[in-house]
Structure formats: structure tokens, C-alpha cells
Design a protein around this motif. Structure first.
Motif, PDB file in Angstrom:
ATOM      1  N   ALA A  14       0.847  -1.210   0.000  1.00 58.30           N
ATOM      2  CA  ALA A  14       0.000   0.000   0.000  1.00 58.30           C
ATOM      3  C   ALA A  14       0.877   1.253   0.000  1.00 58.30           C
ATOM      4  CB  ALA A  14      -0.944  -0.011   1.194  1.00 58.30           C
ATOM      5  N   ASP A  15       1.950   1.276   0.788  1.00 60.18           N
ATOM      6  CA  ASP A  15       2.885   2.412   0.794  1.00 60.18           C
ATOM      7  C   ASP A  15       3.553   2.539  -0.578  1.00 60.18           C
ATOM      8  OD1 ASP A  15       2.548   2.967   3.590  1.00 60.18           O
ATOM      9  OD2 ASP A  15       3.949   1.340   4.052  1.00 60.18           O
ATOM     10  N   TYR A  16       4.026   1.446  -1.074  1.00 60.60           N
ATOM     11  CA  TYR A  16       4.758   1.378  -2.344  1.00 60.60           C
ATOM     12  C   TYR A  16       3.954   2.018  -3.471  1.00 60.60           C
ATOM     13  CZ  TYR A  16       6.875  -1.364  -6.265  1.00 60.60           C
ATOM     14  OH  TYR A  16       7.465  -1.789  -7.430  1.00 60.60           O
ATOM     15  N   LYS A  17       2.664   1.763  -3.487  1.00 62.63           N
ATOM     16  CA  LYS A  17       1.799   2.300  -4.545  1.00 62.63           C
ATOM     17  C   LYS A  17       1.683   3.824  -4.504  1.00 62.63           C
ATOM     18  CE  LYS A  17      -2.202   0.617  -4.814  1.00 62.63           C
ATOM     19  NZ  LYS A  17      -3.513  -0.002  -4.801  1.00 62.63           N
ATOM     20  N   THR A  18       1.965   4.436  -3.358  1.00 64.05           N
ATOM     21  CA  THR A  18       1.806   5.887  -3.223  1.00 64.05           C
ATOM     22  C   THR A  18       3.056   6.668  -3.600  1.00 64.05           C
ATOM     23  OG1 THR A  18       2.528   5.979  -0.907  1.00 64.05           O
ATOM     24  CG2 THR A  18       0.170   5.542  -1.323  1.00 64.05           C
ATOM     25  N   TRP A  19       4.178   6.009  -3.798  1.00 67.78           N
ATOM     26  CA  TRP A  19       5.430   6.707  -4.052  1.00 67.78           C
ATOM     27  C   TRP A  19       5.400   7.419  -5.392  1.00 67.78           C
ATOM     28  CZ3 TRP A  19       9.102   2.143  -2.503  1.00 67.78           C
ATOM     29  CH2 TRP A  19       8.993   1.934  -1.124  1.00 67.78           C
ATOM     30  N   ASP A  20       5.877   8.641  -5.380  1.00 70.26           N
ATOM     31  CA  ASP A  20       5.979   9.445  -6.592  1.00 70.26           C
ATOM     32  C   ASP A  20       7.437   9.401  -7.049  1.00 70.26           C
ATOM     33  OD1 ASP A  20       5.667  12.976  -7.366  1.00 70.26           O
ATOM     34  OD2 ASP A  20       5.414  11.220  -8.649  1.00 70.26           O
ATOM     35  N   LEU A  21       7.763   8.425  -7.860  1.00 71.39           N
ATOM     36  CA  LEU A  21       9.157   8.200  -8.252  1.00 71.39           C
ATOM     37  C   LEU A  21       9.484   8.931  -9.546  1.00 71.39           C
ATOM     38  CD1 LEU A  21       9.344   4.354  -7.568  1.00 71.39           C
ATOM     39  CD2 LEU A  21      10.043   6.216  -6.053  1.00 71.39           C
ATOM     40  N   ALA A  22      10.739   9.304  -9.661  1.00 69.22           N
ATOM     41  CA  ALA A  22      11.225   9.943 -10.886  1.00 69.22           C
ATOM     42  C   ALA A  22      11.291   8.905 -12.010  1.00 69.22           C
ATOM     43  CB  ALA A  22      12.610  10.547 -10.648  1.00 69.22           C
ATOM     44  N   GLU A  23      11.316   9.380 -13.231  1.00 65.28           N
ATOM     45  CA  GLU A  23      11.417   8.516 -14.409  1.00 65.28           C
ATOM     46  C   GLU A  23      12.595   7.550 -14.258  1.00 65.28           C
ATOM     47  OE1 GLU A  23      10.557   7.042 -18.177  1.00 65.28           O
ATOM     48  OE2 GLU A  23       9.432   8.633 -17.186  1.00 65.28           O
ATOM     49  N   GLY A  24      12.332   6.267 -14.415  1.00 67.81           N
ATOM     50  CA  GLY A  24      13.381   5.257 -14.349  1.00 67.81           C
ATOM     51  C   GLY A  24      13.758   4.809 -12.947  1.00 67.81           C
ATOM     52  N   GLU A  25      13.236   5.456 -11.927  1.00 69.20           N
ATOM     53  CA  GLU A  25      13.552   5.089 -10.552  1.00 69.20           C
ATOM     54  C   GLU A  25      12.746   3.851 -10.164  1.00 69.20           C
ATOM     55  OE1 GLU A  25      14.588   8.052  -6.893  1.00 69.20           O
ATOM     56  OE2 GLU A  25      12.676   8.297  -7.884  1.00 69.20           O
ATOM     57  N   ARG A  26      13.419   2.867  -9.562  1.00 63.26           N
ATOM     58  CA  ARG A  26      12.750   1.633  -9.166  1.00 63.26           C
ATOM     59  C   ARG A  26      13.205   1.216  -7.778  1.00 63.26           C
ATOM     60  NH1 ARG A  26      14.403  -2.336 -13.639  1.00 63.26           N
ATOM     61  NH2 ARG A  26      13.794  -3.797 -12.066  1.00 63.26           N
ATOM     62  N   PHE A  27      12.266   0.638  -7.045  1.00 68.21           N
ATOM     63  CA  PHE A  27      12.538   0.124  -5.705  1.00 68.21           C
ATOM     64  C   PHE A  27      11.898  -1.237  -5.548  1.00 68.21           C
ATOM     65  CE2 PHE A  27      13.398   4.515  -4.959  1.00 68.21           C
ATOM     66  CZ  PHE A  27      14.299   4.541  -3.917  1.00 68.21           C
ATOM     67  N   GLU A  28      12.454  -2.011  -4.631  1.00 68.64           N
ATOM     68  CA  GLU A  28      11.821  -3.232  -4.162  1.00 68.64           C
ATOM     69  C   GLU A  28      11.639  -3.076  -2.661  1.00 68.64           C
ATOM     70  OE1 GLU A  28      13.372  -6.798  -7.004  1.00 68.64           O
ATOM     71  OE2 GLU A  28      14.797  -6.146  -5.481  1.00 68.64           O
ATOM     72  N   ILE A  29      10.664  -3.774  -2.120  1.00 68.64           N
ATOM     73  CA  ILE A  29      10.489  -3.841  -0.664  1.00 68.64           C
ATOM     74  C   ILE A  29      10.673  -5.301  -0.274  1.00 68.64           C
ATOM     75  CG2 ILE A  29       8.928  -3.535   1.289  1.00 68.64           C
ATOM     76  CD1 ILE A  29       7.428  -1.446  -0.325  1.00 68.64           C
ATOM     77  N   ILE A  30      11.582  -5.536   0.645  1.00 68.46           N
ATOM     78  CA  ILE A  30      11.831  -6.892   1.134  1.00 68.46           C
ATOM     79  C   ILE A  30      11.649  -6.890   2.637  1.00 68.46           C
ATOM     80  CG2 ILE A  30      13.506  -8.763   1.327  1.00 68.46           C
ATOM     81  CD1 ILE A  30      14.709  -7.771  -1.334  1.00 68.46           C
ATOM     82  N   TYR A  31      10.637  -7.619   3.079  1.00 69.01           N
ATOM     83  CA  TYR A  31      10.263  -7.674   4.492  1.00 69.01           C
ATOM     84  C   TYR A  31      10.162  -6.273   5.103  1.00 69.01           C
ATOM     85  CZ  TYR A  31      11.060 -12.692   4.083  1.00 69.01           C
ATOM     86  OH  TYR A  31      11.010 -14.007   3.693  1.00 69.01           O
ATOM     87  N   GLY A  32       9.517  -5.368   4.375  1.00 68.99           N
ATOM     88  CA  GLY A  32       9.230  -4.037   4.889  1.00 68.99           C
ATOM     89  C   GLY A  32      10.315  -3.002   4.706  1.00 68.99           C
ATOM     90  N   GLU A  33      11.445  -3.368   4.127  1.00 63.94           N
ATOM     91  CA  GLU A  33      12.560  -2.432   3.923  1.00 63.94           C
ATOM     92  C   GLU A  33      12.735  -2.147   2.428  1.00 63.94           C
ATOM     93  OE1 GLU A  33      17.371  -2.141   4.821  1.00 63.94           O
ATOM     94  OE2 GLU A  33      16.218  -3.792   5.675  1.00 63.94           O
ATOM     95  N   ALA A  34      12.863  -0.856   2.085  1.00 56.12           N
ATOM     96  CA  ALA A  34      13.002  -0.445   0.689  1.00 56.12           C
ATOM     97  C   ALA A  34      14.451  -0.556   0.224  1.00 56.12           C
ATOM     98  CB  ALA A  34      12.515   0.982   0.505  1.00 56.12           C
ATOM     99  N   PHE A  35      14.623  -1.028  -1.012  1.00 55.86           N
ATOM    100  CA  PHE A  35      15.935  -1.133  -1.629  1.00 55.86           C
ATOM    101  C   PHE A  35      15.864  -0.497  -3.018  1.00 55.86           C
ATOM    102  CE2 PHE A  35      15.785  -4.590   1.392  1.00 55.86           C
ATOM    103  CZ  PHE A  35      17.027  -4.528   1.999  1.00 55.86           C
ATOM    104  N   ALA A  36      16.746   0.468  -3.267  1.00 54.68           N
ATOM    105  CA  ALA A  36      16.805   1.112  -4.577  1.00 54.68           C
ATOM    106  C   ALA A  36      17.418   0.145  -5.577  1.00 54.68           C
ATOM    107  CB  ALA A  36      17.646   2.384  -4.502  1.00 54.68           C
ATOM    108  N   MET A  37      16.954   0.228  -6.808  1.00 54.30           N
ATOM    109  CA  MET A  37      17.482  -0.608  -7.882  1.00 54.30           C
ATOM    110  C   MET A  37      18.136   0.294  -8.914  1.00 54.30           C
ATOM    111  SD  MET A  37      14.210  -3.134  -8.308  1.00 54.30           S
ATOM    112  CE  MET A  37      15.041  -4.215  -9.456  1.00 54.30           C
ATOM    113  N   SER A  38      19.353  -0.052  -9.314  1.00 56.89           N
ATOM    114  CA  SER A  38      20.032   0.761 -10.319  1.00 56.89           C
ATOM    115  C   SER A  38      19.568   0.358 -11.715  1.00 56.89           C
ATOM    116  CB  SER A  38      21.548   0.604 -10.196  1.00 56.89           C
ATOM    117  OG  SER A  38      21.903  -0.739 -10.416  1.00 56.89           O
ATOM    118  N   ALA A  39      19.748   1.267 -12.647  1.00 55.49           N
ATOM    119  CA  ALA A  39      19.368   0.984 -14.035  1.00 55.49           C
ATOM    120  C   ALA A  39      20.284  -0.094 -14.597  1.00 55.49           C
ATOM    121  CB  ALA A  39      19.466   2.252 -14.875  1.00 55.49           C
ATOM    122  N   PRO A  40      19.741  -1.028 -15.360  1.00 50.12           N
ATOM    123  CA  PRO A  40      20.574  -2.081 -15.935  1.00 50.12           C
ATOM    124  C   PRO A  40      21.436  -1.547 -17.077  1.00 50.12           C
ATOM    125  CG  PRO A  40      18.286  -2.334 -16.620  1.00 50.12           C
ATOM    126  CD  PRO A  40      18.330  -1.201 -15.645  1.00 50.12           C
TER     127      PRO A  40
END
Length: 189
Positions: A14-40
Motif C-alpha cells: 500500500a505504501d509502495y503504490k503511493t510513491w511518486d518516483l522519478a522517471e526510471g527510478e525503481r525500488f523493491e520492498i523486502i520484508y518491509g525495507e526499501a531497496f533502490a534498484m540501479s538501471a541495468p
């Protein structure tokens, strides 16, 4: 990225869905903790395209479906959106149509492929192996462009079967006994 919450709060879908991320910005949530993902990088995307196309061609007209990233996988799906784990594997295969939602995968997919890069090697190797096993994923591949190898983990009744395949071989797909993914072209220079 100012919309990401700070502090000790465990995050949910539910939190994840509310994030206003910049173009190309990606995150994962693992057991409640956010992790940024770099561009491939380009090699990562070439490998992704090669593996994806082999699965896509094989699955055409069959009940299982294959999805490339970005594609949300809610491993421990809760209808109220309080699940605390949302990942974006490079390739996701789902055979149970009830797990295919408009927003992504609702529960453990059948097969997950992660392609390593310098920024994600530790995360994939340490965190996600157990995560995918605990969630009920049947097969997990780690593709290593540096060593030109694919490590395959098959999870069966609490046990892990582990296989490594080199650049001049084909990977037998455990969940599809009549499919072998050819690596030779993928790892060609």
C-alpha cells in the motif's frame, strides 16, 4: 524521491503504490525495507532479451506466461495490500492464472530469473535465495554475465537442488522438462 518514508516504519505494498518516483527510478520492498534498484546496463538488457525471447517463444499458446522487468511480484500477497515484500525480478514466469493480477504477480511465481550486475550481486545472492524459497518459488536462476554462467536453484519439499551451467551449454528448465534455454549466443562477445 522525497515521497519515500523515513524512519523505522515497515513498508507495505500500500505504501509502495503511493510513491511518486522519478522517471526510471525503481525500488523493491523486502520484508518491509526499501531497496533502490540501479538501471541495468546494455549487456544486462541483451541477456534479458535473449532469455525472455526463448521463454516467450516456448510459452506461446500455453497457459504459463512470462513477464520481463519492471513487473511487480508480491511474493506474500495480501488482498488488503499490507504485504511487506514486492520485488521486480528480471524475468517472471507464472503458470497459475489466479496469481496474474492487473498490477503484477499475486503470490509466488513458478520461475524467477535475476541477472547480476555490480550493484546487485550481494542482494541477489544473499537476500533473495532464501526469500524465493520461503515464498514458494519453484525455480530460481541467477545469471552471471561476468563468469558467463547460470546458477539454477530448484526448490522441492524444503530441499534445494543446485546446478551451474557454463556459456557453451543449455539450461534444462525444471518446470518445463521439454525446454532447454541455450546460453551460447547469450554469452557471445
Amino acid at each position: 524521491m522525497s515521497s519515500l518514508p523515513k524512519g523505522d516504519k515497515l513498508l507495505t505494498y500500500a505504501d509502495y503504490k503511493t510513491w511518486d518516483l522519478a522517471e526510471g527510478e525503481r525500488f523493491e520492498i523486502i520484508y518491509g525495507e526499501a531497496f533502490a534498484m540501479s538501471a541495468p546496463n546494455a549487456k544486462h538488457q541483451e541477456i534479458l532479451g535473449d532469455i525472455f525471447s526463448q521463454f516467450y517463444n516456448y510459452l506461446r499458446g500455453k497457459p504459463c506466461k512470462v513477464y520481463p522487468a519492471p513487473f511487480d511480484v508480491r511474493l506474500f500477497y495480501k488482498e488488503d495490500e499490507n504485504d511487506d515484500t514486492v520485488v521486480q525480478p528480471d524475468i517472471t514466469i507464472i503458470c497459475d492464472e489466479k496469481k496474474r493480477g492487473s498490477e503484477g504477480c499475486r503470490g509466488a511465481p513458478d520461475l524467477v530469473v535475476e541477472i547480476l550486475s555490480p550493484s546487485n550481486t550481494a542482494i541477489e545472492m544473499q537476500r533473495k535465495l532464501k526469500l524465493y524459497q520461503d515464498a514458494g518459488v519453484r525455480e530460481y536462476w541467477i545469471v552471471d554475465p561476468e563468469s558467463k554462467a547460470v546458477n539454477v536453484y530448484r526448490f522441492q519439499q524444503g530441499a534445494i537442488m543446485f546446478f551451474t551451467y557454463g556459456k557453451d551449454t543449455a539450461v534444462p528448465v525444471g518446470i518445463f522438462p521439454d525446454l532447454n534455454v541455450v546460453l551460447e549466443q547469450m554469452f557471445a562477445e
